[in-house]
Design an enzyme around this catalytic site. Structure first.
Site, PDB file in Angstrom:
ATOM      1  N   ASP A  94      -3.719   2.169 -12.387  1.00 11.09           N
ATOM      2  CA  ASP A  94      -3.429   3.463 -11.802  1.00 11.09           C
ATOM      3  C   ASP A  94      -2.581   4.221 -12.809  1.00 11.09           C
ATOM      4  O   ASP A  94      -2.053   3.646 -13.751  1.00 11.09           O
ATOM      5  CB  ASP A  94      -2.762   3.322 -10.452  1.00 11.09           C
ATOM      6  CG  ASP A  94      -1.452   2.585 -10.564  1.00 11.09           C
ATOM      7  OD1 ASP A  94      -1.015   2.022  -9.563  1.00 11.09           O
ATOM      8  OD2 ASP A  94      -0.893   2.562 -11.658  1.00 11.09           O
ATOM      9  N   GLY A  97       1.201   7.889 -11.554  1.00  8.94           N
ATOM     10  CA  GLY A  97       1.594   9.142 -10.916  1.00  8.94           C
ATOM     11  C   GLY A  97       2.365   8.854  -9.649  1.00  8.94           C
ATOM     12  O   GLY A  97       3.458   9.367  -9.428  1.00  8.94           O
ATOM     13  N   ASP A 148      -2.362  12.296 -11.534  1.00  9.03           N
ATOM     14  CA  ASP A 148      -2.411  13.258 -10.422  1.00  9.03           C
ATOM     15  C   ASP A 148      -1.044  13.344  -9.757  1.00  9.03           C
ATOM     16  O   ASP A 148      -0.143  12.548 -10.038  1.00  9.03           O
ATOM     17  CB  ASP A 148      -3.435  12.785  -9.389  1.00  9.03           C
ATOM     18  CG  ASP A 148      -3.004  11.473  -8.736  1.00  9.03           C
ATOM     19  OD1 ASP A 148      -2.309  10.681  -9.407  1.00  9.03           O
ATOM     20  OD2 ASP A 148      -3.335  11.254  -7.565  1.00  9.03           O
ATOM     21  N   ASP A 268      -6.975  -0.907  -2.480  1.00  6.30           N
ATOM     22  CA  ASP A 268      -5.921  -1.730  -3.093  1.00  6.30           C
ATOM     23  C   ASP A 268      -4.681  -1.641  -2.219  1.00  6.30           C
ATOM     24  O   ASP A 268      -4.442  -0.591  -1.600  1.00  6.30           O
ATOM     25  CB  ASP A 268      -5.581  -1.224  -4.511  1.00  6.30           C
ATOM     26  CG  ASP A 268      -4.531  -0.116  -4.454  1.00  6.30           C
ATOM     27  OD1 ASP A 268      -4.950   1.057  -4.295  1.00  6.30           O
ATOM     28  OD2 ASP A 268      -3.314  -0.422  -4.527  1.00  6.30           O
ATOM     29  N   CYS A 306      -8.936 -20.993   8.697  1.00  2.00           N
ATOM     30  CA  CYS A 306      -8.963 -20.661   7.275  1.00  2.00           C
ATOM     31  C   CYS A 306      -9.209 -21.900   6.424  1.00  2.00           C
ATOM     32  O   CYS A 306      -8.688 -22.976   6.718  1.00  2.00           O
ATOM     33  CB  CYS A 306      -7.624 -20.025   6.880  1.00  2.00           C
ATOM     34  SG  CYS A 306      -7.555 -19.562   5.145  1.00  2.00           S
ATOM     35  N   CYS A 308      -8.556 -21.946   3.034  1.00  2.00           N
ATOM     36  CA  CYS A 308      -7.884 -21.763   1.737  1.00  2.00           C
ATOM     37  C   CYS A 308      -7.037 -22.987   1.419  1.00  2.00           C
ATOM     38  O   CYS A 308      -6.741 -23.820   2.287  1.00  2.00           O
ATOM     39  CB  CYS A 308      -7.018 -20.502   1.755  1.00  2.00           C
ATOM     40  SG  CYS A 308      -5.401 -20.687   2.517  1.00  2.00           S
ATOM     41  N   CYS A 311      -4.041 -23.516   3.790  1.00  2.00           N
ATOM     42  CA  CYS A 311      -4.361 -23.970   5.152  1.00  2.00           C
ATOM     43  C   CYS A 311      -4.966 -25.358   5.179  1.00  2.00           C
ATOM     44  O   CYS A 311      -4.877 -26.066   6.182  1.00  2.00           O
ATOM     45  CB  CYS A 311      -5.283 -22.964   5.823  1.00  2.00           C
ATOM     46  SG  CYS A 311      -4.445 -21.407   6.118  1.00  2.00           S
ATOM     47  N   HIS A 337      -2.712 -17.564   0.774  1.00  2.00           N
ATOM     48  CA  HIS A 337      -3.415 -17.423   2.065  1.00  2.00           C
ATOM     49  C   HIS A 337      -3.714 -15.958   2.375  1.00  2.00           C
ATOM     50  O   HIS A 337      -4.847 -15.602   2.739  1.00  2.00           O
ATOM     51  CB  HIS A 337      -2.604 -18.037   3.211  1.00  2.00           C
ATOM     52  CG  HIS A 337      -3.184 -17.659   4.526  1.00  2.00           C
ATOM     53  ND1 HIS A 337      -4.346 -18.228   5.034  1.00  2.00           N
ATOM     54  CD2 HIS A 337      -2.827 -16.689   5.392  1.00  2.00           C
ATOM     55  CE1 HIS A 337      -4.662 -17.650   6.179  1.00  2.00           C
ATOM     56  NE2 HIS A 337      -3.755 -16.711   6.425  1.00  2.00           N
TER      57      HIS A 337
HETATM   58  C1  LIG Z   1      -3.295   3.908  -7.608  1.00  2.00           C
HETATM   59  C2  LIG Z   1      -3.632   5.163  -8.372  1.00  2.00           C
HETATM   60  O1  LIG Z   1      -2.413   5.759  -8.896  1.00  2.00           O
HETATM   61  C3  LIG Z   1      -2.574   7.006  -9.338  1.00  2.00           C
HETATM   62  O2  LIG Z   1      -2.985   7.138 -10.455  1.00  2.00           O
HETATM   63  N1  LIG Z   1      -2.286   8.044  -8.481  1.00  2.00           N
HETATM   64  C4  LIG Z   1      -2.133   7.877  -7.177  1.00  2.00           C
HETATM   65  N2  LIG Z   1      -1.705   6.695  -6.695  1.00  2.00           N
HETATM   66  C5  LIG Z   1      -1.572   6.555  -5.321  1.00  2.00           C
HETATM   67  C6  LIG Z   1      -1.089   5.349  -4.824  1.00  2.00           C
HETATM   68  C7  LIG Z   1      -0.906   5.229  -3.447  1.00  2.00           C
HETATM   69  N3  LIG Z   1      -0.412   4.192  -2.707  1.00  2.00           N
HETATM   70  C8  LIG Z   1      -0.423   4.647  -1.422  1.00  2.00           C
HETATM   71  N4  LIG Z   1       0.020   3.946  -0.360  1.00  2.00           N
HETATM   72  C9  LIG Z   1       0.654   2.663  -0.532  1.00  2.00           C
HETATM   73  N5  LIG Z   1      -0.924   5.905  -1.324  1.00  2.00           N
HETATM   74  C10 LIG Z   1      -1.226   6.305  -2.582  1.00  2.00           C
HETATM   75  C11 LIG Z   1      -1.722   7.501  -3.078  1.00  2.00           C
HETATM   76  C12 LIG Z   1      -1.876   7.641  -4.460  1.00  2.00           C
HETATM   77  C13 LIG Z   1      -2.318   8.864  -5.032  1.00  2.00           C
HETATM   78  O3  LIG Z   1      -2.597   9.866  -4.343  1.00  2.00           O
HETATM   79  N6  LIG Z   1      -2.426   8.949  -6.377  1.00  2.00           N
END
Ligand SMILES: CCOC(=O)Nc1nc2cc3nc(NC)[nH]c3cc2c(=O)[nH]1
Length: 373
Positions: A94, A97, A148, A268, A306, A308, A311, A337
């Site tokens: 990610d 951001g 973003d 994720d 389970c 795993c 378990c 688990h």
């Molecule tokens: C995982 C991607 O990360 C990014 O590049 N931007 C981004 N990350 C988020 C991670 C988030 N985790 C949650 N909840 C636990 N909501 C999320 C939203 C974004 C997001 O809008 N934008």
């Protein structure tokens, strides 16, 4: 051609959910898929072999954290993130951001990018779309997320509108800065908060940028579940059917099933490993807080259904003892688990889509887990 290609295998006749395959430079991923989170180049307490053993097909790592420590240049020198962490399957990074924005007052957003202070030593840093791409390129992830802004919740319309428009401008800068298009795929991120017209505007602008996949951002930020489901209901239909849809930061067993029913392919969440570290397990009969005294003499497995490693070999009484004694093995066993539980759930979801019975599966699973429909 893109580094990543989505193949739609089938759509569930009962729910409209999708069964797919995501082809990446490090292997093929069956979707819908749950991606374990390995923020600092490790899925906490798990070895890569153990992750494969429980069925992990792809893991997430975090650009912001790895830039901070040990530094993306060091990881590049090691031969990239796959080599550095000894994981030869797909990796999604990610853009950091989300982390940078959750630093709250420690950060200042401008058109250029984000100024912020390190959560480690308070030192001053700046990340721009170009910098986020440089870092992810150095890490060598198969899927890179665009830089973003994840708008906070709640946020007023004006703020969300200005934020999504900047996120679109940043996406174009990310694509401009994207060098290694053969081996790394860039995914765009749709924002727009909880406003239908702004989600439509963001989708229109982000989808106008031709990319191999797209994410739905700005959700799972504290809003009620019903509101998240409502936003999904009017956002996923705006997205192309021949590209993967990734809902970021989700989630719990019910959110995964409800997300797949609403057309999401990738998820994720840190939940399974995070709650494991404070002694909570997800089981087929709902949550088990194993440190609870009632399990002191319970010589049955965490989850009777389970298969795993945890378990098959350990009892609730033993795991409770480890948790109370603050033993490292407690995190390892409960993480094993919980991750297996979610990965198994997604396997059952894929099977239910194959058999056109995902809504029936939801009813069965919810009834047993203790969710109300
Ligand atoms: C995982 C991607 O990360 C990014 O590049 N931007 C981004 N990350 C988020 C991670 C988030 N985790 C949650 N909840 C636990 N909501 C999320 C939203 C974004 C997001 O809008 N934008």
């Amino acid at each position: 051609m893109y580094a990543v290609r989505y193949e739609l295998i089938k759509t569930c006749k009962q729910s409209g959910a999708r069964l797919g395959r995501l082809h990446t430079p490090h292997g093929v991923i069956e979707t819908p898929i749950f991606m374990p989170v390995g923020t600092q180049a490790t899925v906490k307490a798990m070895t890569p072999e153990e992750l494969k053993e429980i069925g992990s097909q792809i893991i997430l790592s975090n650009t912001y954290h790895l830039y901070m420590r040990p530094g993306h240049d060091l990881v590049k020198e090691a031969g990239g993130l796959h080599k550095f962490m000894n994981w030869d399957k797909p990796i999604l990074t990610d853009s950091g951001g989300f982390q940078v924005f959750s630093l709250g007052p420690l950060r200042k957003i401008t058109e250029e990018g984000v100024n912020f202070r390190s959560h480690i030593d308070g030192s001053k840093h700046f990340i721009s779309p170009e910098k986020a791409m440089e870092i992810q390129n150095a890490l060598g992830s198969d899927i890179m997320m665009a830089f973003d802004e994840c708008a906070p919740y709640p946020a007023d319309r004006e703020y969300v509108k200005n934020s999504l428009e900047r996120t679109t401008r940043w996406l174009k800068r990310c694509k401009e800065a994207h060098k290694n298009t053969e081996n790394q795929a860039l995914f765009g991120i749709i924002q727009g908060g909880m406003y239908k017209d702004l989600r439509e505007q963001s989708a229109k602008e982000v989808l106008a940028v031709d990319l191999p996949g797209y994410a739905i951002g700005g959700l799972s930020v504290g809003e009620p579940k019903k509101l998240m489901y409502e936003v999904l209901e009017y956002t996923t239909p705006l997205m192309p059917v021949d590209k993967p849809r990734y809902l970021m930061g989700v989630g719990s067993p019910d959110d995964l099933i409800e997300g797949v029913i609403r057309g999401v392919d990738m998820f994720d969440c840190v939940l399974p490993t995070r709650i494991a570290r404070n002694g909570t397990a997800m089981t087929s009969e709902g949550k088990v807080v194993v440190r609870n005294a009632k399990y002191a003499r319970d010589f049955t497995p965490l989850d009777p259904e389970c298969d795993c490693y945890c378990c098959k070999n350990y009892t609730r009484a033993y795991i409770r003892h480890l948790v109370k004694a603050n033993e490292i093995l407690a995190s390892r066993l409960i993480s094993t688990h919980n991750l297996h539980f979610l990965l198994k759930l997604m396997e059952q979801v894929r099977q239910a889509i194959m058999e056109d019975r995902l809504l029936d599966f939801r009813a069965e699973f919810f009834q047993k887990y203790g969710y109300e429909l």
